[in-house]
Design a protein around this motif. Structure first.
Motif, PDB file in Angstrom:
ATOM      1  N   GLY A  72       0.837  -1.193   0.000  1.00  0.00           N
ATOM      2  CA  GLY A  72       0.000   0.000   0.000  1.00  0.00           C
ATOM      3  C   GLY A  72       0.867   1.236   0.000  1.00  0.00           C
ATOM      4  N   THR A  73       0.280   2.380  -0.293  1.00  0.00           N
ATOM      5  CA  THR A  73       1.031   3.627  -0.282  1.00  0.00           C
ATOM      6  C   THR A  73       0.140   4.735   0.274  1.00  0.00           C
ATOM      7  OG1 THR A  73       2.405   5.108  -1.625  1.00  0.00           O
ATOM      8  CG2 THR A  73       0.378   4.301  -2.641  1.00  0.00           C
ATOM      9  N   THR A  74       0.649   5.948   0.253  1.00  0.00           N
ATOM     10  CA  THR A  74      -0.108   7.113   0.685  1.00  0.00           C
ATOM     11  C   THR A  74       0.059   8.210  -0.358  1.00  0.00           C
ATOM     12  OG1 THR A  74       1.759   8.100   1.887  1.00  0.00           O
ATOM     13  CG2 THR A  74       0.341   6.557   3.109  1.00  0.00           C
ATOM     14  N   LYS A  75      -0.793   9.227  -0.298  1.00  0.00           N
ATOM     15  CA  LYS A  75      -0.662  10.357  -1.212  1.00  0.00           C
ATOM     16  C   LYS A  75       0.656  11.081  -0.968  1.00  0.00           C
ATOM     17  CE  LYS A  75      -4.455  10.152  -3.623  1.00  0.00           C
ATOM     18  NZ  LYS A  75      -5.582  11.049  -3.409  1.00  0.00           N
ATOM     19  N   GLN A  76       1.134  11.030   0.274  1.00  0.00           N
ATOM     20  CA  GLN A  76       2.403  11.666   0.595  1.00  0.00           C
ATOM     21  C   GLN A  76       3.561  10.949  -0.093  1.00  0.00           C
ATOM     22  OE1 GLN A  76       3.199  12.012   4.788  1.00  0.00           O
ATOM     23  NE2 GLN A  76       5.301  12.697   4.511  1.00  0.00           N
ATOM     24  N   ASN A  77       3.547   9.622  -0.083  1.00  0.00           N
ATOM     25  CA  ASN A  77       4.622   8.850  -0.704  1.00  0.00           C
ATOM     26  C   ASN A  77       4.465   8.737  -2.218  1.00  0.00           C
ATOM     27  OD1 ASN A  77       5.837   8.391   1.761  1.00  0.00           O
ATOM     28  ND2 ASN A  77       4.768   6.456   2.114  1.00  0.00           N
ATOM     29  N   VAL A  87       0.096   1.705  -7.753  1.00  0.00           N
ATOM     30  CA  VAL A  87       0.367   0.939  -6.536  1.00  0.00           C
ATOM     31  C   VAL A  87      -0.906   0.353  -5.944  1.00  0.00           C
ATOM     32  CG1 VAL A  87       1.246   1.051  -4.169  1.00  0.00           C
ATOM     33  CG2 VAL A  87       2.455   2.251  -6.006  1.00  0.00           C
ATOM     34  N   GLU A  88      -1.954   1.166  -5.872  1.00  0.00           N
ATOM     35  CA  GLU A  88      -3.167   0.755  -5.170  1.00  0.00           C
ATOM     36  C   GLU A  88      -4.136  -0.074  -6.015  1.00  0.00           C
ATOM     37  OE1 GLU A  88      -3.834   0.853  -2.139  1.00  0.00           O
ATOM     38  OE2 GLU A  88      -2.439   2.304  -1.289  1.00  0.00           O
ATOM     39  N   LEU A  89      -4.051   0.050  -7.341  1.00  0.00           N
ATOM     40  CA  LEU A  89      -5.017  -0.629  -8.192  1.00  0.00           C
ATOM     41  C   LEU A  89      -4.380  -1.552  -9.228  1.00  0.00           C
ATOM     42  CD1 LEU A  89      -7.968  -0.985  -9.158  1.00  0.00           C
ATOM     43  CD2 LEU A  89      -7.635   1.041 -10.593  1.00  0.00           C
ATOM     44  N   ASP A  90      -3.491  -1.002 -10.037  1.00  0.00           N
ATOM     45  CA  ASP A  90      -2.965  -1.760 -11.177  1.00  0.00           C
ATOM     46  C   ASP A  90      -2.075  -2.936 -10.757  1.00  0.00           C
ATOM     47  OD1 ASP A  90      -4.272   0.139 -12.678  1.00  0.00           O
ATOM     48  OD2 ASP A  90      -2.472   1.342 -13.033  1.00  0.00           O
ATOM     49  N   PHE A 149      -7.810   1.650  11.464  1.00  0.00           N
ATOM     50  CA  PHE A 149      -6.506   2.264  11.708  1.00  0.00           C
ATOM     51  C   PHE A 149      -5.529   1.215  12.241  1.00  0.00           C
ATOM     52  CE2 PHE A 149      -9.367   5.945  12.133  1.00  0.00           C
ATOM     53  CZ  PHE A 149      -8.748   6.831  11.262  1.00  0.00           C
ATOM     54  N   LEU A 150      -4.357   1.145  11.644  1.00  0.00           N
ATOM     55  CA  LEU A 150      -3.361   0.146  12.037  1.00  0.00           C
ATOM     56  C   LEU A 150      -2.427   0.679  13.105  1.00  0.00           C
ATOM     57  CD1 LEU A 150      -2.405  -1.235   8.517  1.00  0.00           C
ATOM     58  CD2 LEU A 150      -3.687  -2.454  10.284  1.00  0.00           C
ATOM     59  N   MET A 151      -2.304  -0.075  14.183  1.00  0.00           N
ATOM     60  CA  MET A 151      -1.361   0.283  15.238  1.00  0.00           C
ATOM     61  C   MET A 151      -0.080  -0.523  15.059  1.00  0.00           C
ATOM     62  SD  MET A 151      -3.790   0.585  18.638  1.00  0.00           S
ATOM     63  CE  MET A 151      -4.427  -1.081  18.485  1.00  0.00           C
ATOM     64  N   GLY A 152       1.047   0.115  15.310  1.00  0.00           N
ATOM     65  CA  GLY A 152       2.341  -0.543  15.165  1.00  0.00           C
ATOM     66  C   GLY A 152       3.405   0.494  14.876  1.00  0.00           C
ATOM     67  N   LYS A 153       4.645   0.070  14.907  1.00  0.00           N
ATOM     68  CA  LYS A 153       5.760   0.980  14.701  1.00  0.00           C
ATOM     69  C   LYS A 153       6.064   1.109  13.226  1.00  0.00           C
ATOM     70  CE  LYS A 153      10.453   1.947  16.307  1.00  0.00           C
ATOM     71  NZ  LYS A 153      11.601   1.458  17.117  1.00  0.00           N
ATOM     72  N   ARG A 154       5.792   2.286  12.667  1.00  0.00           N
ATOM     73  CA  ARG A 154       6.057   2.539  11.260  1.00  0.00           C
ATOM     74  C   ARG A 154       7.448   3.130  11.053  1.00  0.00           C
ATOM     75  NH1 ARG A 154       1.605   2.304   7.982  1.00  0.00           N
ATOM     76  NH2 ARG A 154      -0.442   2.395   8.966  1.00  0.00           N
ATOM     77  N   LYS A 155       7.965   2.966   9.844  1.00  0.00           N
ATOM     78  CA  LYS A 155       9.252   3.560   9.508  1.00  0.00           C
ATOM     79  C   LYS A 155       9.119   5.062   9.310  1.00  0.00           C
ATOM     80  CE  LYS A 155      11.046  -0.612   7.283  1.00  0.00           C
ATOM     81  NZ  LYS A 155      11.532  -1.218   6.011  1.00  0.00           N
ATOM     82  N   GLU A 156       7.988   5.476   8.710  1.00  0.00           N
ATOM     83  CA  GLU A 156       7.774   6.891   8.478  1.00  0.00           C
ATOM     84  C   GLU A 156       6.831   7.467   9.517  1.00  0.00           C
ATOM     85  OE1 GLU A 156       4.618   4.931   5.829  1.00  0.00           O
ATOM     86  OE2 GLU A 156       6.584   4.482   6.686  1.00  0.00           O
ATOM     87  N   ASN A 157       6.888   8.777   9.697  1.00  0.00           N
ATOM     88  CA  ASN A 157       6.073   9.452  10.690  1.00  0.00           C
ATOM     89  C   ASN A 157       4.811  10.001  10.046  1.00  0.00           C
ATOM     90  OD1 ASN A 157       5.287  10.607  13.107  1.00  0.00           O
ATOM     91  ND2 ASN A 157       6.445  12.488  12.762  1.00  0.00           N
ATOM     92  N   ARG A 158       3.659   9.460  10.415  1.00  0.00           N
ATOM     93  CA  ARG A 158       2.382   9.918   9.877  1.00  0.00           C
ATOM     94  C   ARG A 158       1.611  10.605  10.993  1.00  0.00           C
ATOM     95  NH1 ARG A 158       0.143   4.729   6.361  1.00  0.00           N
ATOM     96  NH2 ARG A 158       1.994   4.388   5.074  1.00  0.00           N
ATOM     97  N   VAL A 159       1.768  11.914  11.097  1.00  0.00           N
ATOM     98  CA  VAL A 159       1.180  12.664  12.207  1.00  0.00           C
ATOM     99  C   VAL A 159      -0.337  12.564  12.207  1.00  0.00           C
ATOM    100  CG1 VAL A 159       0.946  14.931  13.257  1.00  0.00           C
ATOM    101  CG2 VAL A 159       3.132  14.247  12.260  1.00  0.00           C
ATOM    102  N   GLY A 160      -0.942  12.795  11.033  1.00  0.00           N
ATOM    103  CA  GLY A 160      -2.400  12.761  10.948  1.00  0.00           C
ATOM    104  C   GLY A 160      -2.970  11.413  11.353  1.00  0.00           C
ATOM    105  N   GLU A 161      -2.305  10.341  10.915  1.00  0.00           N
ATOM    106  CA  GLU A 161      -2.778   9.001  11.248  1.00  0.00           C
ATOM    107  C   GLU A 161      -2.633   8.725  12.739  1.00  0.00           C
ATOM    108  OE1 GLU A 161      -0.853   5.069   9.947  1.00  0.00           O
ATOM    109  OE2 GLU A 161      -2.444   5.409   8.489  1.00  0.00           O
TER     110      GLU A 161
END
Length: 215
Positions: A72-77, A87-90, A149-161
């Motif tokens: 999965g990805t984010t609009k930020q990435n 990434v999300e569909l194709d 919402f997924l809880m766990g230690k992410r590599k990147e910092n997602r403040v909003g999440e």
């Protein structure tokens, strides 16, 4: 003994998934497909470098018993709309088609809460469109997980999440009935559920977040 195929092994769920598969004697081989180097080093694990722009070149490698997909990805990435859609569909649709053509027995897909192919929001829309494609492909076994919402230690910092997770954790005791599925869920539990769905005949395809936790 079975062979597991993993896409998304470096992500929040995927990291837990690979570790659990390594410990699970049900699988004697784990094929992980990555774009760059990985620190995963285990005799059961086969690391395959993949070019997601040319998936057709990897048709002979996407073989095994159970395919686990948690990319999965984010609009930020992925700020470019075309990259985001890829990434999300194709990519998940193309990988699923290859897996089906290679007689992979099960496909376990991490979707999203409120996935809907008719949504105006691209994230849940794309997830919903992938779900539809997977059902059309008619795998012998299909598992669709829709975590909140997924809880766990992410590599990147997602403040909003993080703010969203904190808010819903506070509100969790008040979430009952249809909105119970909005409670945050630990990424490790999602990984556990993926493996259970692949190994057992649960007579169910789609699992909402609260149902994932029950597994």
């Amino acid at each position: 003994m079975k062979t597991a195929i993993v896409f998304g092994s470096t992500g929040l769920i995927g990291g837990h998934l690979v570790n659990q598969l390594i410990q699970d004697n049900y699988y004697n081989k784990i094929k992980i497909f990555v774009r760059s180097q990985t620190s995963i080093n285990n005799e059961k694990v086969e690391v395959i470098n993949i070019d997601f722009n040319n998936l057709g070149n990897h048709k002979t490698e996407i073989t095994g018993d159970d395919c686990f997909f948690c990319i999965g990805t984010t609009k930020q990435n992925s700020p470019d709309q075309n990259d985001y859609q890829k990434v999300e569909l194709d990519i998940p649709k193309e990988i699923a088609k290859i897996a089906k053509a290679n007689s992979v027995k099960s496909f376990i897909f991490v979707s999203s809460i409120y996935a809907n192919p008719n949504s105006s929001g691209n994230y849940v829309k794309f997830k919903g469109l992938v779900e539809e494609e997977l059902k059309i492909l008619n795998f012998p076994k299909l598992g669709i997980l829709r975590p909140s919402f997924l809880m766990g230690k992410r590599k990147e910092n997602r403040v909003g999440e993080k703010i969203g997770i904190l808010t819903f954790r506070i509100l969790s005791p008040l979430l009952f009935g249809p909105i119970k599925k909005m409670r945050p869920i630990n990424s490790e539990n999602v990984a556990k559920a993926m493996i259970k769905i692949a190994k057992e005949n649960l007579q169910k395809i789609t699992f909402e977040s609260d149902e994932i936790l029950k597994l």
